[in-house]
Design a protein around this motif. Sequence first.
Motif: not given
Ligand SMILES: [Fe+2]
Length: 692
Positions: A151-153, A186-191, A516-520
């Motif tokens: 996640s989160c790239q 998710g967070d394949f992109i950051y808008e 994912g999402d939590r960056h940890s």
């Molecule tokens: Fe994220």
Amino acid sequence: MVSETMEISRRSFIKTAVAIGAWLVWVGPARSSRVHWHERRDLYPQGVASGDPDPHSVILWTRRPFSQGTRHLLTVEVAEDEAFRRVIADAQAPVSSAADWTARVLIGGLKPARTYWYRFTDADGNGSRVGRTITAPLPDDPRTVNFAFVSCQDVNEGKLNAYRRMIYEDERAPVAEQLGFVLHLGDFIYEVVEYPDEVKTRYDRTIYEVARIPDGHKVGNFHIPLTVDGYRGIYKGYLADPDLQDARARWPFVCIWDNHEFSWQGWQSIVKAGRFEQPGQSVKIAANQAWFEYLPARVAPPSGLLERFDPPSVQDVPIKEFDSNGLGMEPNNLTAINSLKGYRALRYGRHLDVIITDQHSYRSADPFSDPSLGNLGGDEFTDMFPESLMRALDGGRGFNGGNPPPEIRFNDAHVPNPQRNAPPQTILGAEQKAWFKDKLKSSTAAWKIWANSLGALDSRADPQNLPAGLTKESWPPNASYASLGGGDYGTAYAERAEIYQLVRDAKVTGFAIVSGDRHSFWAGYAASELPPGKFEPVGLSFVGASLTSPGTMEAYEHSLPKEAPLRPLFLADKAAGPPDWTHNMLLKHGVRSCLEYAKSFDLERARSLSNPDLAPHLEFVDLGGHGYAKVRLSAKEMRTEFVCIPRPIARSDRPDGGPIRYRVLHTAALWESGERPQLKTSVLEGDVGLAI
Ligand SMILES: [Fe+2]
């Protein structure tokens, strides 16, 4: 002669294909390629990809922009070998300006659990790179299953060394241990896009050029898209990354969006980013359209065709009426959020059902963000809020058997309960939740993996155990534990309990959440109550770290004041070098351990002061980790490996993607109904710091 099973699979393939409006391709006997393919990667600047494999079919993807005309046909070939001597399918694949020159083709009639190679060629023989994909095993196939979850790239603020490492290791792994697919949570992109000429750095990060947003809006340093061209531009910018392209060319991806594919704090069709909030029905549709165009998945667009999306027209009007589940009844909102259904399930052999949910399109309003709550004080307690109050806010008008507290109180400060008349928080929404529960109950696979972009493990601390005098204000006497969460399943207490209760009542075993999402990195147990409530885990729960995006520790290193009275609970400053991350210890062992560690740096002594009631649900937490997670499933066991890399600030020039910080393995035997799942955590290499 066609066998009976082949007939059935052909029929079910056609059914699937019709449901998602696919461009049908059926395979024939193997023969050598008839296409004069010469590779021109520059003409396919976003590479190739495949998505959502089942035992007999997979969706193939590319993008080939043309400067003339509005629609062209490519040829797609699928082969049993990388040299295309045994081609088993070739077919036409349309690309058009209406879909930003992206192509999606569903190939059917494939053999289960097989590796295939594919490529696209235009009328002049200009070819894409060669991609590799893998079909799913049959539902009764007992083989061990391997996948990764990521996640989160954010490539605006980092580099994808984690994918490089994943590819390097997979190429060298025994075939039985190679990954079958990548689950992207998710967070394949950051808008929210930064421009390097406007802002050079954030935290430790260099800002890299990703895209320029036409017709957008600016909040602080962030440019936000409001039209499909903005979102498309971001996908194109992200997919220019060579490591991401190589990963998509190596494995099929199974994707679900988190928040940033649409809007940072957005929900349903409302755009929200900090102070900026507006009705965004057309924006939600634009986000869905770009997601559909760039990420191949078994989802049905409004056109009824896999070739293009055909956005419905809507008006951006305020949503005034919400039903008893918090669903905005405004017709344009309903059109927008139903323009693409992302939730779906994937069967993968005998051992795995992946049940994928959408956490943003149907959710109710955030119950924790009412501005009045900011007047309650407690500012010395960094990011902490009493868990009992979080539960009251989450429960809304349904809390305490329909008797919610009229006030929210922190010591002497109090405000009227802003959620007193609000529906209980739902993240899934009623319709999706009913689907999800049904899938969970009816799954026959050994392991039911809930692919949920949002973390579900409680993030809490025990400030009630702080020594007197450390803070000017004391922690409220009746507040007990503090929550450090909000916005995910860690504080969606009522809905989470409802789901876990179903797992218990329906005697579902092998239930595990990947998120994912939590960056940890987090590993632990799915449980609706923690002490002083009854701790009764019904499954396993994991959070995978971000591939690139900055996490909590990086933020605290930059933003937590040196003089903050509770700094030792988050960062332990040493005479030299970067501080140690006591935040991990705070969540797993509590304040006494942190204060001891920050004083003596004696890990054993610090752990001896652990509060056993704080976190029986946690085996591992690293709020500073980056990387990916690998899962291996058999009839008897789930193995989840966290591969942690250093902060990915710059691209590694090494073929293995650079060094790793640690590799840690969490294993659990499949439990019987009524038994308690049990994780065993072992550090395979490296230093996990204060994560255990
Ligand atoms: Fe994220």
